[in-house]
Motif scaffolding. Structure first.
Motif, PDB file in Angstrom:
ATOM      1  N   SER A  21      -1.902  17.612  45.665  1.00 53.20           N
ATOM      2  CA  SER A  21      -3.020  18.270  45.008  1.00 53.20           C
ATOM      3  C   SER A  21      -2.876  19.773  45.202  1.00 53.20           C
ATOM      4  O   SER A  21      -2.159  20.248  46.081  1.00 53.20           O
ATOM      5  CB  SER A  21      -4.348  17.801  45.598  1.00 53.20           C
ATOM      6  N   LEU A  22      -3.574  20.541  44.390  1.00 56.39           N
ATOM      7  CA  LEU A  22      -3.500  21.992  44.500  1.00 56.39           C
ATOM      8  C   LEU A  22      -3.961  22.461  45.875  1.00 56.39           C
ATOM      9  O   LEU A  22      -3.323  23.301  46.517  1.00 56.39           O
ATOM     10  CB  LEU A  22      -4.345  22.626  43.392  1.00 56.39           C
ATOM     11  N   MET A  23      -5.085  21.906  46.339  1.00 53.82           N
ATOM     12  CA  MET A  23      -5.589  22.285  47.661  1.00 53.82           C
ATOM     13  C   MET A  23      -4.571  21.932  48.740  1.00 53.82           C
ATOM     14  O   MET A  23      -4.320  22.717  49.672  1.00 53.82           O
ATOM     15  CB  MET A  23      -6.919  21.583  47.940  1.00 53.82           C
ATOM     16  N   GLY A  24      -3.947  20.777  48.610  1.00 51.09           N
ATOM     17  CA  GLY A  24      -2.949  20.354  49.580  1.00 51.09           C
ATOM     18  C   GLY A  24      -1.727  21.252  49.584  1.00 51.09           C
ATOM     19  O   GLY A  24      -1.179  21.589  50.640  1.00 51.09           O
ATOM     20  N   CYS A  25      -1.279  21.669  48.389  1.00 56.92           N
ATOM     21  CA  CYS A  25      -0.119  22.558  48.294  1.00 56.92           C
ATOM     22  C   CYS A  25      -0.391  23.896  48.967  1.00 56.92           C
ATOM     23  O   CYS A  25       0.446  24.421  49.701  1.00 56.92           O
ATOM     24  CB  CYS A  25       0.239  22.782  46.828  1.00 56.92           C
ATOM     25  N   VAL A  26      -1.568  24.448  48.711  1.00 58.11           N
ATOM     26  CA  VAL A  26      -1.939  25.730  49.323  1.00 58.11           C
ATOM     27  C   VAL A  26      -1.986  25.580  50.843  1.00 58.11           C
ATOM     28  O   VAL A  26      -1.435  26.409  51.587  1.00 58.11           O
ATOM     29  CB  VAL A  26      -3.297  26.220  48.780  1.00 58.11           C
ATOM     30  N   ALA A  27      -2.622  24.516  51.317  1.00 56.72           N
ATOM     31  CA  ALA A  27      -2.747  24.297  52.757  1.00 56.72           C
ATOM     32  C   ALA A  27      -1.382  24.109  53.410  1.00 56.72           C
ATOM     33  O   ALA A  27      -1.108  24.667  54.494  1.00 56.72           O
ATOM     34  CB  ALA A  27      -3.631  23.077  53.019  1.00 56.72           C
ATOM     35  N   LEU A  28      -0.507  23.344  52.750  1.00 53.11           N
ATOM     36  CA  LEU A  28       0.805  23.060  53.321  1.00 53.11           C
ATOM     37  C   LEU A  28       1.663  24.319  53.383  1.00 53.11           C
ATOM     38  O   LEU A  28       2.360  24.572  54.385  1.00 53.11           O
ATOM     39  CB  LEU A  28       1.511  21.990  52.491  1.00 53.11           C
ATOM     40  N   LEU A  29       1.620  25.133  52.346  1.00 53.64           N
ATOM     41  CA  LEU A  29       2.405  26.361  52.340  1.00 53.64           C
ATOM     42  C   LEU A  29       1.911  27.344  53.394  1.00 53.64           C
ATOM     43  O   LEU A  29       2.700  27.950  54.127  1.00 53.64           O
ATOM     44  CB  LEU A  29       2.356  27.004  50.949  1.00 53.64           C
ATOM     45  N   ARG A  30       0.586  27.502  53.495  1.00 53.61           N
ATOM     46  CA  ARG A  30       0.033  28.391  54.523  1.00 53.61           C
ATOM     47  C   ARG A  30       0.406  27.888  55.916  1.00 53.61           C
ATOM     48  O   ARG A  30       0.737  28.671  56.799  1.00 53.61           O
ATOM     49  CB  ARG A  30      -1.485  28.485  54.392  1.00 53.61           C
ATOM     50  N   GLN A  31       0.340  26.576  56.104  1.00 55.83           N
ATOM     51  CA  GLN A  31       0.676  26.015  57.412  1.00 55.83           C
ATOM     52  C   GLN A  31       2.133  26.281  57.759  1.00 55.83           C
ATOM     53  O   GLN A  31       2.470  26.545  58.918  1.00 55.83           O
ATOM     54  CB  GLN A  31       0.408  24.509  57.435  1.00 55.83           C
ATOM     55  N   ASN A  32       2.999  26.238  56.750  1.00 59.33           N
ATOM     56  CA  ASN A  32       4.413  26.495  57.001  1.00 59.33           C
ATOM     57  C   ASN A  32       4.635  27.933  57.489  1.00 59.33           C
ATOM     58  O   ASN A  32       5.388  28.183  58.437  1.00 59.33           O
ATOM     59  CB  ASN A  32       5.227  26.243  55.736  1.00 59.33           C
ATOM     60  N   LEU A  34       2.345  29.806  58.945  1.00 61.53           N
ATOM     61  CA  LEU A  34       1.728  29.919  60.272  1.00 61.53           C
ATOM     62  C   LEU A  34       2.615  29.317  61.350  1.00 61.53           C
ATOM     63  O   LEU A  34       2.771  29.886  62.436  1.00 61.53           O
ATOM     64  CB  LEU A  34       0.361  29.230  60.264  1.00 61.53           C
ATOM     65  N   ASP A  35       3.221  28.157  61.050  1.00 58.74           N
ATOM     66  CA  ASP A  35       4.123  27.526  62.016  1.00 58.74           C
ATOM     67  C   ASP A  35       5.327  28.420  62.296  1.00 58.74           C
ATOM     68  O   ASP A  35       5.787  28.526  63.444  1.00 58.74           O
ATOM     69  CB  ASP A  35       4.597  26.168  61.486  1.00 58.74           C
ATOM     70  N   ALA A  36       5.842  29.049  61.244  1.00 60.54           N
ATOM     71  CA  ALA A  36       7.011  29.915  61.410  1.00 60.54           C
ATOM     72  C   ALA A  36       6.676  31.128  62.267  1.00 60.54           C
ATOM     73  O   ALA A  36       7.477  31.538  63.128  1.00 60.54           O
ATOM     74  CB  ALA A  36       7.534  30.354  60.045  1.00 60.54           C
ATOM     75  N   GLN A  37       5.498  31.695  62.054  1.00 60.67           N
ATOM     76  CA  GLN A  37       5.072  32.823  62.889  1.00 60.67           C
ATOM     77  C   GLN A  37       4.912  32.395  64.339  1.00 60.67           C
ATOM     78  O   GLN A  37       5.293  33.112  65.265  1.00 60.67           O
ATOM     79  CB  GLN A  37       3.759  33.403  62.350  1.00 60.67           C
ATOM     80  N   TRP A  38       4.334  31.233  64.538  1.00 64.78           N
ATOM     81  CA  TRP A  38       4.145  30.703  65.894  1.00 64.78           C
ATOM     82  C   TRP A  38       5.489  30.454  66.571  1.00 64.78           C
ATOM     83  O   TRP A  38       5.680  30.758  67.756  1.00 64.78           O
ATOM     84  CB  TRP A  38       3.333  29.412  65.798  1.00 64.78           C
ATOM     85  N   TYR A  39       6.469  29.962  65.808  1.00 62.07           N
ATOM     86  CA  TYR A  39       7.773  29.629  66.378  1.00 62.07           C
ATOM     87  C   TYR A  39       8.525  30.879  66.832  1.00 62.07           C
ATOM     88  O   TYR A  39       9.374  30.815  67.726  1.00 62.07           O
ATOM     89  CB  TYR A  39       8.603  28.856  65.358  1.00 62.07           C
ATOM     90  N   LYS A  40       8.200  32.027  66.238  1.00 57.95           N
ATOM     91  CA  LYS A  40       8.848  33.279  66.643  1.00 57.95           C
ATOM     92  C   LYS A  40       8.561  33.610  68.109  1.00 57.95           C
ATOM     93  O   LYS A  40       9.338  34.315  68.753  1.00 57.95           O
ATOM     94  CB  LYS A  40       8.357  34.437  65.763  1.00 57.95           C
ATOM     95  N   THR A  41       7.456  33.102  68.622  1.00 55.74           N
ATOM     96  CA  THR A  41       7.082  33.390  70.009  1.00 55.74           C
ATOM     97  C   THR A  41       7.866  32.541  71.007  1.00 55.74           C
ATOM     98  O   THR A  41       7.656  32.668  72.220  1.00 55.74           O
ATOM     99  CB  THR A  41       5.582  33.144  70.216  1.00 55.74           C
ATOM    100  N   LYS A  42       8.742  31.652  70.492  1.00 59.37           N
ATOM    101  CA  LYS A  42       9.530  30.756  71.341  1.00 59.37           C
ATOM    102  C   LYS A  42       8.639  29.987  72.310  1.00 59.37           C
ATOM    103  O   LYS A  42       8.786  30.066  73.540  1.00 59.37           O
ATOM    104  CB  LYS A  42      10.594  31.541  72.113  1.00 59.37           C
ATOM    105  N   LYS A  78      -1.933  35.957  46.687  1.00 53.46           N
ATOM    106  CA  LYS A  78      -2.873  36.015  47.808  1.00 53.46           C
ATOM    107  C   LYS A  78      -2.225  35.500  49.082  1.00 53.46           C
ATOM    108  O   LYS A  78      -2.396  36.071  50.159  1.00 53.46           O
ATOM    109  CB  LYS A  78      -4.126  35.199  47.466  1.00 53.46           C
ATOM    110  N   ILE A  79      -1.468  34.414  48.960  1.00 51.36           N
ATOM    111  CA  ILE A  79      -0.756  33.885  50.129  1.00 51.36           C
ATOM    112  C   ILE A  79       0.302  34.883  50.589  1.00 51.36           C
ATOM    113  O   ILE A  79       0.479  35.128  51.783  1.00 51.36           O
ATOM    114  CB  ILE A  79      -0.110  32.527  49.794  1.00 51.36           C
ATOM    115  N   GLY A  80       1.011  35.489  49.633  1.00 49.40           N
ATOM    116  CA  GLY A  80       2.003  36.482  49.989  1.00 49.40           C
ATOM    117  C   GLY A  80       1.393  37.653  50.732  1.00 49.40           C
ATOM    118  O   GLY A  80       1.949  38.136  51.732  1.00 49.40           O
TER     119      GLY A  80
END
Length: 239
Positions: A21-32, A34-42, A78-80
């Motif tokens: 769904s559109l809402m799901g796509c937006v949520a999944l992309l944002r989560q990706n 966020l996860d990548a930013q979090w992973y930078k902290t090792k 907006k996500i960008g």
């Protein structure tokens, strides 16, 4: 060689169809992101995540967002903005309806020429299922490139989405007839994509020292009477 990451939104039937769904796509992309930013902290105990590591390692590449509607262009931007990414947006074709908002994205766009086909409305029984919005889009879609030029928005042109490649030049001529200048059309096929790819020092214009890719034709390139005499590719002549 330059490469690019590619994203898109898909329309689903409801918000319960996560992540299609559109809402799901937006949520999944944002989560990706966020996860990548979090992973930078090792983070301790996380171990190695090859997917997130590769995502972070390739953030310097061009990132292209494929859209299927003008509103998705704005969602992508907006996500960008949220994550510090300036997407290049592959347009849906109906951006002419909201040019003020499209210009405000400050994005570069890839414009398709797969204009909608005319609907058969001869039979009133069939015509009643064709919306006014669809009829209006059929009339206006070919003005999309001219609208981008008028607003001075950076764009390239793609043949992607065409059912038949032979319709590319005829559709481009139609866009020119509806306001797109020939110079801008030529730039969108040569100079602009070369600049976006960071390769303008090699291709995109006729200059000494660049790769010799060019055509020799009998008339202005977009003229219906134009005949191609020679096609030079990397300095090799093909007649």
């Amino acid at each position: 060689e330059k490469a690019a990451a590619n994203y898109s939104f898909n329309k689903g039937s409801s918000t319960q169809d996560y992540p299609t769904s559109l809402m799901g796509c937006v949520a999944l992309l944002r989560q990706n992101f966020l996860d990548a930013q979090w992973y930078k902290t090792k983070p301790a105990g996380e171990g190695t995540n090859l997917s997130l590591q590769a995502f972070n390692d390739n953030q310097q590449l061009l990132q292209i967002f494929e859209s299927n509607d003008k509103w998705s262009d704005l969602r992508a931007d907006k996500i960008g903005d949220e994550f510090g990414v300036q997407f290049i947006i592959k347009a849906a074709g109906n951006e002419y309806q909201r040019m003020k908002e499209i210009k405000a994205t400050n994005a570069s766009f890839i414009l398709p020429l797969n204009f909608p086909q005319a609907m058969d409305v001869e039979d009133p029984s069939d015509a009643r299922f064709v919306s006014l919005a669809d009829l209006k889009n059929w009339e206006m879609a070919a003005t999309n490139p001219a609208a981008f030029e008028k607003e001075n928005i950076n764009f390239t042109i793609t043949a992607n989405g065409l059912k038949e490649m032979t319709s590319f030049i005829s559709n481009l001529r139609k866009a020119i007839q509806l306001g797109l200048s020939e110079q801008k059309a030529l730039d969108a096929l040569t100079k602009t994509p070369a600049i976006l790819l960071g390769m303008y020092d090699k291709v995109g214009s006729l200059e000494a020292g660049k790769i010799a890719n060019f055509l020799i034709v009998s008339a202005p390139i977009f003229s219906e009477k134009s005949v191609i005499y020679q096609n030079w590719i990397q300095g090799n002549k093909y007649t």
